[in-house]
Design a protein around this motif. Sequence first.
Motif, PDB file in Angstrom:
ATOM      1  N   SER A 100       0.523   1.922   4.208  1.00  0.00           N
ATOM      2  CA  SER A 100       1.770   2.597   3.848  1.00  0.00           C
ATOM      3  C   SER A 100       2.119   3.623   4.924  1.00  0.00           C
ATOM      4  O   SER A 100       1.274   4.428   5.316  1.00  0.00           O
ATOM      5  CB  SER A 100       1.623   3.290   2.487  1.00  0.00           C
ATOM      6  N   ASP A 108       5.803  -0.120   3.197  1.00  0.00           N
ATOM      7  CA  ASP A 108       4.496  -0.677   2.859  1.00  0.00           C
ATOM      8  C   ASP A 108       4.378  -2.098   3.379  1.00  0.00           C
ATOM      9  O   ASP A 108       5.356  -2.857   3.397  1.00  0.00           O
ATOM     10  CB  ASP A 108       4.278  -0.681   1.341  1.00  0.00           C
ATOM     11  N   ILE A 155       1.070  -5.410   4.017  1.00  0.00           N
ATOM     12  CA  ILE A 155      -0.318  -5.866   3.841  1.00  0.00           C
ATOM     13  C   ILE A 155      -0.720  -6.690   5.067  1.00  0.00           C
ATOM     14  O   ILE A 155       0.059  -7.530   5.538  1.00  0.00           O
ATOM     15  CB  ILE A 155      -0.473  -6.700   2.558  1.00  0.00           C
ATOM     16  N   LEU A 215      -7.798  -3.649   0.300  1.00  0.00           N
ATOM     17  CA  LEU A 215      -7.570  -4.440  -0.902  1.00  0.00           C
ATOM     18  C   LEU A 215      -8.782  -5.324  -1.156  1.00  0.00           C
ATOM     19  O   LEU A 215      -9.160  -6.134  -0.318  1.00  0.00           O
ATOM     20  CB  LEU A 215      -6.323  -5.312  -0.739  1.00  0.00           C
ATOM     21  N   TYR A 252      -3.967  -2.678   2.537  1.00  0.00           N
ATOM     22  CA  TYR A 252      -2.619  -2.237   2.151  1.00  0.00           C
ATOM     23  C   TYR A 252      -2.312  -0.979   2.957  1.00  0.00           C
ATOM     24  O   TYR A 252      -3.030   0.022   2.865  1.00  0.00           O
ATOM     25  CB  TYR A 252      -2.583  -1.936   0.651  1.00  0.00           C
ATOM     26  N   CYS A 269      -8.704  -7.386   4.100  1.00  0.00           N
ATOM     27  CA  CYS A 269      -7.331  -7.267   3.612  1.00  0.00           C
ATOM     28  C   CYS A 269      -7.051  -5.799   3.327  1.00  0.00           C
ATOM     29  O   CYS A 269      -7.834  -5.146   2.623  1.00  0.00           O
ATOM     30  CB  CYS A 269      -7.140  -8.121   2.359  1.00  0.00           C
TER      31      CYS A 269
END
Length: 439
Positions: free
Chosen positions: A108, A153, A155, A19, A106, A104
């Motif tokens: 999944s 998901d 973060i 991210l 993300y 950072c």
Amino acid sequence: MSTGATQGPHSLAFRVMRLCKPSFHVDPPLRIDPFDLLSGEDFSDDPASASLLRRHVSSADALDSDLSYRNRFLINHPTDPIGLSGLLLLPQSFGAIYLGETFCSYISVNNSSTSQVRDVTIKAEIQTERQRILLLDTSKSPVESIRTGGRYDFIVEHDVKELGAHTLVCSALYNDADGERKYLPQFFKFVVANPLSVRTKETTFLEACIENHTKSNLFMDQVDFEPAKQWSALRLHDDDLHPSSLVPPTSDLGGIIPPNPPVIIRSGGGIHNYLYKLVPSSDVSAQTKFQGSSILGKFQITWRTNLGEPGRLQTQQILGAPVSRKEINIRVVEVPTAIHLNRPFSASLNLTNQTDRQLGPFEVSLSQDESQMGKPVAINGLQKLMLPRLEAFGSNDFQLNLIASKLGVQKIAGITAWDTREKKTYELVPEMEIFVESD
């Protein structure tokens, strides 16, 4: 790591996307004439056809269009060559990661199998050469189930504080459709690079040269030098860089544009220099000052990229060249601005004891390595000046009577002090130039 998990195909798989802020979408401008969209490239070669087309176009701009290709590459508006379309572009790759930034990501967990999985324990860790940092652990509250075609998901964030190879380790422990407990590890490697290099030059001042190694401009929020305890540092600014007249006090932009805009260091090797004056701190003892520590201090640096992403970096201790401390130091405090030939003048000097013991008494004189008559500047009167003992770290101001026997630029050289108790000679004052005038 041993889990007793069955090897084989897995129902789950990790997908990782970093991210970060989008970038500006740049569309290289295509320099064409609007008439090219309505006619062939050789249309303007036929004067009759070109005249017919002009009569059928009502646009005033089109009527002025030059069909002879003379003005095709003229820039009619300042935004034409930039190519900014007004759109933002999502990251197309993992990109570069630099020390001081916040990583950072993300993540999944996808179930691509034809059956549901249960009791999913997920972990995400950053592994470096020095340590392993846990970012996420669902051991205490496992994911109850992930259906076929479903996903879980999350973060994770990590402040990057080490250079070199990093590995994002994602693992899942789960029960498949047959009730078997399986362990899935996946590894995502990336390298953390150094965004800045700080080079210092130490003479009377400390100069920090900050170079941008990234592919984007850096807006420097803060470049502070934290000196060691035996020093105090003064940042030297150029007041002409950002004069207040750039933004009038009555301007409507006064509350929007800061009085001192941030320093911009251009991408790909841009450089900005910061200058600091270092002086011995008044908060430490004289003994500490004269121990000659080579540690000067360290830099605290914060910055932002084009779209405001923050970064921060603390350098290691900056080391200066070792300073050798003399037991006795003598310096010239003042000499007259006008010195005349064959006329006596007084020079003000200071003698300092830089040890933790008493020294002296002293005899101050000019060295006798050459005849007294041959020296352009000599002592006037008594050739030896007696000075009393100096306490530890003490000093004494005194006057030395001199006389110049030659015109022009001359040198005062060879001033020495003889410690009458320790029988030791100190060569104290380097050569100093003076200008001797005629009467």
